[in-house]
Design a protein around this motif. Structure first.
Motif, PDB file in Angstrom:
ATOM      1  N   PRO A 107       0.948  -1.118   0.328  1.00 61.06           N
ATOM      2  CA  PRO A 107       0.184  -0.261  -0.552  1.00 61.06           C
ATOM      3  C   PRO A 107       0.484   1.682  -0.242  1.00 61.06           C
ATOM      4  CG  PRO A 107      -0.747  -1.497   1.912  1.00 61.06           C
ATOM      5  CD  PRO A 107       0.795  -2.117   1.048  1.00 61.06           C
ATOM      6  N   ALA A 108       2.313   1.032   0.709  1.00 61.69           N
ATOM      7  CA  ALA A 108       2.689   2.409   0.386  1.00 61.69           C
ATOM      8  C   ALA A 108       2.856   2.832  -0.775  1.00 61.69           C
ATOM      9  CB  ALA A 108       4.692   2.032   1.715  1.00 61.69           C
ATOM     10  N   LEU A 109       3.236   2.143  -1.641  1.00 60.76           N
ATOM     11  CA  LEU A 109       3.866   2.380  -2.689  1.00 60.76           C
ATOM     12  C   LEU A 109       2.713   3.498  -3.505  1.00 60.76           C
ATOM     13  CD1 LEU A 109       4.449  -1.117  -5.019  1.00 60.76           C
ATOM     14  CD2 LEU A 109       5.569   0.654  -4.646  1.00 60.76           C
TER      15      LEU A 109
ATOM     16  N   MET B 137      -4.969   3.369  -4.762  1.00 57.68           N
ATOM     17  CA  MET B 137      -5.120   2.616  -4.407  1.00 57.68           C
ATOM     18  C   MET B 137      -5.997   1.573  -4.083  1.00 57.68           C
ATOM     19  SD  MET B 137      -3.380   3.163  -1.188  1.00 57.68           S
ATOM     20  CE  MET B 137      -3.958   2.252  -0.204  1.00 57.68           C
ATOM     21  N   ASP B 138      -6.713   1.883  -5.077  1.00 56.54           N
ATOM     22  CA  ASP B 138      -7.712   1.394  -5.918  1.00 56.54           C
ATOM     23  C   ASP B 138      -7.186   0.216  -6.310  1.00 56.54           C
ATOM     24  OD1 ASP B 138     -10.697  -0.079  -5.669  1.00 56.54           O
ATOM     25  OD2 ASP B 138     -10.939   1.461  -7.690  1.00 56.54           O
TER      26      ASP B 138
ATOM     27  N   ARG C 221      -8.324  -0.428  -1.034  1.00 59.75           N
ATOM     28  CA  ARG C 221      -9.698   1.026  -1.066  1.00 59.75           C
ATOM     29  C   ARG C 221      -9.519   1.398   0.209  1.00 59.75           C
ATOM     30  NH1 ARG C 221     -14.830   0.081  -3.842  1.00 59.75           N
ATOM     31  NH2 ARG C 221     -13.135  -0.035  -5.389  1.00 59.75           N
ATOM     32  N   HIS C 222      -9.507   0.857   1.142  1.00 55.01           N
ATOM     33  CA  HIS C 222      -9.877   0.264   3.042  1.00 55.01           C
ATOM     34  C   HIS C 222      -8.540   1.321   3.827  1.00 55.01           C
ATOM     35  CE1 HIS C 222      -7.315  -3.274   2.928  1.00 55.01           C
ATOM     36  NE2 HIS C 222      -6.655  -2.641   3.755  1.00 55.01           N
TER      37      HIS C 222
ATOM     38  N   LYS D  28      -5.959   7.131   5.239  1.00 60.97           N
ATOM     39  CA  LYS D  28      -4.694   6.744   6.029  1.00 60.97           C
ATOM     40  C   LYS D  28      -3.499   7.514   5.305  1.00 60.97           C
ATOM     41  CE  LYS D  28      -5.274   3.199   9.296  1.00 60.97           C
ATOM     42  NZ  LYS D  28      -7.226   2.923   9.474  1.00 60.97           N
ATOM     43  N   ALA D  29      -3.472   7.131   4.011  1.00 60.29           N
ATOM     44  CA  ALA D  29      -2.497   7.081   3.218  1.00 60.29           C
ATOM     45  C   ALA D  29      -2.660   8.530   2.467  1.00 60.29           C
ATOM     46  CB  ALA D  29      -3.144   6.203   1.254  1.00 60.29           C
TER      47      ALA D  29
END
Length: 375
Positions: A128-130, A339-340, A345-346, A350-351
């Motif tokens: 997710p951090a990408l 993110m999707d 997506r959830h 936070k991102a």
């Protein structure tokens, strides 16, 4: 896409807001001048700013493609990989993602993430951090080239350092969130070493001349597409922001470009103390750049020539603009989709929170670095 009611209470509120805005501007500027200024501003942006940025994106795209074709990007990836592991806590191959987005735009990281040979070197909590990592460098080459074209070479370099710092802050905060989400203890990682896929690269067919020509032309075509994509953002967002930034000028309201009601400077004056401490902005009007960069950095760049002609910004502001522009690079308009696409997506809120903090950190770093080295 989903179906909703044809209209709701929100529709009525939005309609009243739009009518109220037209009434406010029409009352202050005159209705005819209001609409004339909208058209004149959009036209001037298209001719004098958009085409300039478009030329930069074409050249930047050609340069990026040329560097990729002849292994320069691969070499940079190998050089930068150890630093990426140390500072960002991501696999070394992530450096390729930073370089890809730097010479193009945020979505380039998504294309890489779909490559199994690339994404397999990431642990689940790192994936997710990408979005945060890649976005921090989006359109970096375009932003940097634009600032340098205006004569701000050193300031642009400091801004790049600020963007690097902001990306570290954003990515590391996001990794703290994802560690908790995936139940990963600190230190329990297995970062990949020297992925096989990045020991080799694919090149075009043909002799040296053909490869050079194809790389430059195809890269330029890609840059043209990026440049064309920013046109709506510049014309729509920048016109709205400019009409909330400048007033009537010395001649009064006459329907000319770049007139409006100075709402953002009032906000800037209200926030003048924290903005001065954090970013060292020379004018309250400077707040327009980071606000615009939230949605479209191309539109934010379009503000700068007018700021310079009005004498509203200095080299410090350019350094801060470069840092914030690169780090945020319109992330509010791309983060949700990114993110999707990554399948998380959830974790979008936070991102976004992590990246908001990262952009502010980038600007603060650039300001104080400028004061130390060039102030």
């Amino acid at each position: 896409m989903k179906k909703v009611k044809a209209f709701s209470a929100g529709t009525i509120i939005l309609l009243l807001f739009m009518v109220g805005t037209v009434v406010l501007y029409g009352n202050v500027m005159g209705l005819a001048n209001f609409f004339s200024t909208i058209m004149a501003t959009a036209h001037d942006l298209l001719i004098n700013t958009v085409l300039f940025i478009l030329a930069i994106t074409v050249l930047a795209g050609a340069l990026g493609s040329f560097m990729s074709e002849f292994g320069i990007l691969a070499l940079l990836n190998r050089i930068l990989a150890p630093g990426v592991k140390l500072l960002w806590r991501l696999p070394g191959c992530s450096a390729l993602g930073a370089i890809s987005t730097y010479v193009s735009d945020n979505p380039a990281i998504i294309a890489l993430s779909k490559d199994k040979s690339f994404i397999d070197y990431f642990e689940d909590y790192q994936k997710p951090a990408l979005a945060n990592f890649g976005t921090s460098f989006g359109m970096g080459l375009v932003v940097t080239a634009f600032m340098m074209s205006l004569g701000f070479f050193k300031e642009a370099m400091i801004g790049n350092l600020g963007a690097v710092f902001g990306s570290i802050v954003s990515t590391r905060i996001m990794l703290r969130f994802t560690r908790k989400e995936f139940g990963v203890e600190k230190g329990k990682t297995a970062l990949a070493e020297d992925p096989e896929a990045y020991r080799y690269r694919t090149i075009r067919e043909g002799n040296l001349f053909q490869r050079v020509l194809d790389a430059l032309l195809e890269g330029g075509k890609g840059g043209l597409e990026i440049g064309a994509q920013i046109v709506p953002g510049v014309l729509i967002i920048c016109t709205l922001v400019l009409m909330m930034t400048f007033g009537a000028g010395t001649a009064g309201y006459d329907g000319s470009a770049y007139q409006g009601i100075p709402i953002l400077p009032k906000v800037g004056e209200f926030l003048s103390w924290p903005l001065k401490v954090l970013f060292g902005f020379s004018s309250p009007n400077a707040i327009a750049f980071p606000i615009t960069a939230l949605g479209a950095v191309g539109a934010a760049l379009a503000l700068i020539p007018n700021f310079i002609s009005e004498g509203l910004i200095t080299g410090n502001d350019i350094a801060v603009f470069t840092a914030i522009g690169m780090t945020w690079s319109g992330y509010l308009s791309t983060h949700i989709a990114m993110m999707d696409s990554l399948g998380f997506r959830h974790l979008t809120t936070k991102a976004i929170l992590s990246h908001t903090i990262g952009g502010i950190a980038a600007g603060v770093f650039a300001h104080y670095a400028f004061m130390i080295f060039l102030g």
